[in-house]
Scaffold this motif. Structure first.
Motif, PDB file in Angstrom:
ATOM      1  N   ASP A 177       0.825  -1.209   0.000  1.00 15.65           N
ATOM      2  CA  ASP A 177       0.000   0.000   0.000  1.00 15.65           C
ATOM      3  C   ASP A 177       0.857   1.256   0.000  1.00 15.65           C
ATOM      4  O   ASP A 177       0.537   2.250  -0.669  1.00 15.65           O
ATOM      5  CB  ASP A 177      -0.934  -0.007   1.205  1.00 15.65           C
ATOM      6  CG  ASP A 177      -2.114  -0.955   1.021  1.00 15.65           C
ATOM      7  OD1 ASP A 177      -2.241  -1.530  -0.077  1.00 15.65           O
ATOM      8  OD2 ASP A 177      -2.899  -1.126   1.974  1.00 15.65           O
TER       9      ASP A 177
ATOM     10  N   SER B  92      -3.402  10.249  -9.567  1.00  7.93           N
ATOM     11  CA  SER B  92      -4.511  11.137  -9.198  1.00  7.93           C
ATOM     12  C   SER B  92      -4.714  12.247 -10.212  1.00  7.93           C
ATOM     13  O   SER B  92      -5.821  12.746 -10.375  1.00  7.93           O
ATOM     14  CB  SER B  92      -4.254  11.759  -7.818  1.00  7.93           C
ATOM     15  OG  SER B  92      -4.293  10.784  -6.818  1.00  7.93           O
TER      16      SER B  92
ATOM     17  N   VAL C 207       0.594   4.532  -2.328  1.00  5.99           N
ATOM     18  CA  VAL C 207       0.228   5.819  -1.728  1.00  5.99           C
ATOM     19  C   VAL C 207       1.297   6.879  -1.962  1.00  5.99           C
ATOM     20  O   VAL C 207       0.999   8.027  -2.302  1.00  5.99           O
ATOM     21  CB  VAL C 207      -0.031   5.651  -0.217  1.00  5.99           C
ATOM     22  CG1 VAL C 207      -0.168   7.006   0.472  1.00  5.99           C
ATOM     23  CG2 VAL C 207      -1.289   4.812   0.012  1.00  5.99           C
TER      24      VAL C 207
ATOM     25  N   PHE D  70     -10.289  12.687   3.401  1.00  8.91           N
ATOM     26  CA  PHE D  70      -9.156  12.743   2.477  1.00  8.91           C
ATOM     27  C   PHE D  70      -9.634  12.886   1.038  1.00  8.91           C
ATOM     28  O   PHE D  70      -9.122  13.723   0.279  1.00  8.91           O
ATOM     29  CB  PHE D  70      -8.302  11.480   2.627  1.00  8.91           C
ATOM     30  CG  PHE D  70      -7.236  11.352   1.578  1.00  8.91           C
ATOM     31  CD1 PHE D  70      -6.059  12.062   1.677  1.00  8.91           C
ATOM     32  CD2 PHE D  70      -7.428  10.525   0.477  1.00  8.91           C
ATOM     33  CE1 PHE D  70      -5.080  11.953   0.697  1.00  8.91           C
ATOM     34  CE2 PHE D  70      -6.459  10.410  -0.502  1.00  8.91           C
ATOM     35  CZ  PHE D  70      -5.276  11.125  -0.387  1.00  8.91           C
ATOM     36  N   LEU D  71     -10.598  12.058   0.630  1.00 11.35           N
ATOM     37  CA  LEU D  71     -11.074  12.114  -0.742  1.00 11.35           C
ATOM     38  C   LEU D  71     -11.687  13.466  -1.073  1.00 11.35           C
ATOM     39  O   LEU D  71     -11.504  13.991  -2.182  1.00 11.35           O
ATOM     40  CB  LEU D  71     -12.088  10.999  -1.001  1.00 11.35           C
ATOM     41  CG  LEU D  71     -11.530   9.579  -1.106  1.00 11.35           C
ATOM     42  CD1 LEU D  71     -12.665   8.567  -1.247  1.00 11.35           C
ATOM     43  CD2 LEU D  71     -10.550   9.455  -2.263  1.00 11.35           C
TER      44      LEU D  71
ATOM     45  N   LEU E  86     -12.354   4.481   9.843  1.00 11.34           N
ATOM     46  CA  LEU E  86     -11.552   4.492   8.623  1.00 11.34           C
ATOM     47  C   LEU E  86     -12.326   5.090   7.449  1.00 11.34           C
ATOM     48  O   LEU E  86     -11.752   5.783   6.605  1.00 11.34           O
ATOM     49  CB  LEU E  86     -11.098   3.073   8.295  1.00 11.34           C
ATOM     50  CG  LEU E  86     -10.083   2.454   9.270  1.00 11.34           C
ATOM     51  CD1 LEU E  86      -9.870   0.981   8.937  1.00 11.34           C
ATOM     52  CD2 LEU E  86      -8.771   3.207   9.242  1.00 11.34           C
ATOM     53  N   GLU E  87     -13.626   4.835   7.389  1.00 13.21           N
ATOM     54  CA  GLU E  87     -14.449   5.425   6.327  1.00 13.21           C
ATOM     55  C   GLU E  87     -14.481   6.943   6.445  1.00 13.21           C
ATOM     56  O   GLU E  87     -14.376   7.662   5.442  1.00 13.21           O
ATOM     57  CB  GLU E  87     -15.863   4.859   6.378  1.00 13.21           C
ATOM     58  CG  GLU E  87     -15.991   3.430   5.877  1.00 13.21           C
ATOM     59  CD  GLU E  87     -17.394   2.896   6.019  1.00 13.21           C
ATOM     60  OE1 GLU E  87     -17.743   1.958   5.275  1.00 13.21           O
ATOM     61  OE2 GLU E  87     -18.151   3.398   6.878  1.00 13.21           O
TER      62      GLU E  87
ATOM     63  N   ARG F 245     -12.247   8.858   7.829  1.00 16.64           N
ATOM     64  CA  ARG F 245     -10.907   9.342   7.462  1.00 16.64           C
ATOM     65  C   ARG F 245     -10.750   9.340   5.941  1.00 16.64           C
ATOM     66  O   ARG F 245     -10.243  10.305   5.356  1.00 16.64           O
ATOM     67  CB  ARG F 245      -9.854   8.440   8.110  1.00 16.64           C
ATOM     68  CG  ARG F 245      -8.409   8.731   7.747  1.00 16.64           C
ATOM     69  CD  ARG F 245      -7.495   7.804   8.551  1.00 16.64           C
ATOM     70  NE  ARG F 245      -6.094   7.981   8.233  1.00 16.64           N
ATOM     71  CZ  ARG F 245      -5.425   7.274   7.322  1.00 16.64           C
ATOM     72  NH1 ARG F 245      -6.067   6.323   6.641  1.00 16.64           N
ATOM     73  NH2 ARG F 245      -4.139   7.494   7.096  1.00 16.64           N
ATOM     74  N   ARG F 246     -11.180   8.247   5.306  1.00 17.59           N
ATOM     75  CA  ARG F 246     -11.122   8.164   3.847  1.00 17.59           C
ATOM     76  C   ARG F 246     -11.931   9.274   3.186  1.00 17.59           C
ATOM     77  O   ARG F 246     -11.475   9.924   2.234  1.00 17.59           O
ATOM     78  CB  ARG F 246     -11.661   6.804   3.401  1.00 17.59           C
ATOM     79  CG  ARG F 246     -11.783   6.623   1.892  1.00 17.59           C
ATOM     80  CD  ARG F 246     -12.763   5.514   1.547  1.00 17.59           C
ATOM     81  NE  ARG F 246     -14.118   5.859   1.932  1.00 17.59           N
ATOM     82  CZ  ARG F 246     -15.143   5.005   1.942  1.00 17.59           C
ATOM     83  NH1 ARG F 246     -14.943   3.743   1.604  1.00 17.59           N
ATOM     84  NH2 ARG F 246     -16.352   5.408   2.303  1.00 17.59           N
ATOM     85  N   ASP F 247     -13.131   9.519   3.684  1.00 15.97           N
ATOM     86  CA  ASP F 247     -14.006  10.509   3.069  1.00 15.97           C
ATOM     87  C   ASP F 247     -13.445  11.919   3.200  1.00 15.97           C
ATOM     88  O   ASP F 247     -13.556  12.741   2.285  1.00 15.97           O
ATOM     89  CB  ASP F 247     -15.407  10.425   3.667  1.00 15.97           C
ATOM     90  CG  ASP F 247     -16.140   9.154   3.252  1.00 15.97           C
ATOM     91  OD1 ASP F 247     -15.586   8.400   2.437  1.00 15.97           O
ATOM     92  OD2 ASP F 247     -17.253   8.925   3.760  1.00 15.97           O
TER      93      ASP F 247
END
Length: 323
Positions: free
Chosen positions: A218, A230, A222, A301-302, A294-295, A297-299
């Motif tokens: 990963d 990206s 990353v 970031f996205l 984690l979701e 945190r992901r959201d």
């Protein structure tokens, strides 16, 4: 709550993770959503998933008049399809289930109503096979998780689909704030999933052979390729790798290496040992944090990453045209 006369209506069929993502995105876009699931208790999971999505959608910015109150849930398919301007099917990834459900939807809604399927791998001509009223309007409209944030949707027409319909479909999904990509030919897995599956197979081999841990694989994405992807994707990244000579020089210099047996074309056998290595490695990376944590945190970031990508997107459009 039924739609006002000027309000677009999206019928979402199936309220799992993907269906819930469509619901949240459509609500944020100011649409009325009529959601169906055969399980009456699915409304609880749907509301929980909207709870997860809504903070990120608020940060991104809601359309004028957008409201979570514009959601109507029912186990009655006829009720949900009534007045729909767009139908999105999200049944389990089993051909016989999707064919039966899509045939039922096709028989119920007017011929001009587009029916999109979220299938990640099935070809649209297979989905159209049992639809007899207007099979051409049944297309693949494959999103990416989380649907409420990631803008890509792959649109694929089948053997009965008029090309002009795909132009109309693109416009409808753009109204949901998406970046539609019309796939030129039917193929299993469409485009993005085929690319991701190739990377996934190689990642499993690296872990299985003891070359790297899940965390190290990963990190390689990353902090390396993922950052470039990206903005530029695969081909433009390699175009820059060729220096002033661009892609032509890159292929002349590195092209012979493509024939070296670096990669493995088949996935490794999922032995109990490999499953344990992958699962335990992923759990170690999670560090005791819940999926919900984690979701979130992901959201966050996205959402921030999309703001950066969108600032540079006009340049990308100038380079490659519209997707």
């Amino acid at each position: 709550m039924k739609a006002e006369s000027s309000q677009k209506v999206m019928a979402v069929i199936g309220c799992g993770v993907i269906g819930s993502g469509w619901v949240a995105r459509a609500l944020a876009a100011g649409m009325q959503v009529q959601a169906w699931d055969p399980n009456p208790e699915a409304i609880t999971g749907l509301q929980n998933n909207i709870d997860t999505a809504w903070p990120a959608l608020v940060r991104r910015g809601l359309a004028e008049g957008a409201s979570r109150d514009h959601l109507h849930f029912s186990t009655d398919l006829d009720e949900v399809l009534e007045g729909a301007d767009l139908v999105q099917e999200n049944a389990p990834e089993r051909l016989e289930i999707k064919q039966s459900l899509l045939a039922s939807i096709d028989a119920r809604v007017p011929n001009h109503v587009l029916i999109g399927s979220s299938t990640s791998g099935i070809k649209p001509s297979e989905l159209q096979a049992q639809c007899h009223r207007a099979p051409g309007r049944v297309i693949v409209a494959h999103p990416f998780n989380p649907v409420y944030l990631l803008p890509l949707v792959e649109l694929v027409g089948g053997q009965h689909t008029d090309p002009a319909l795909m132009v109309s479909a693109r416009a409808q999904y753009e109204q949901l704030g998406m970046r539609p990509l019309i796939v030129r030919r039917e193929i299993e897995g469409h485009i993005a999933d085929r690319l991701m599956e190739a990377l996934w197979r190689e990642a499993l081999h690296l872990v299985n052979d003891g070359v790297a841990t899940t965390e190290e694989v990963d990190a390689a994405i990353v902090y390396g390729a993922g950052l470039r992807w990206s903005l530029m994707g695969t081909f433009l990244t390699f175009h820059l790798a060729g220096g002033e000579g661009g892609m032509r020089h890159m292929l002349e210099q590195f092209g012979p290496a493509l024939k070296q047996p670096w990669t493995r074309l088949e996935a490794p056998e999922l032995t109990p040992e490999l499953i344990e290595r992958v699962a335990s490695g992923s759990e170690f990376q999670a560090g005791g944090r819940s999926i919900a944590t984690l979701e979130a945190r992901r959201d966050r970031f996205l959402g921030e990453l999309l703001e950066v990508v969108e600032r540079y997107w006009p340049e990308q459009e100038g380079l490659g045209g519209r997707i």
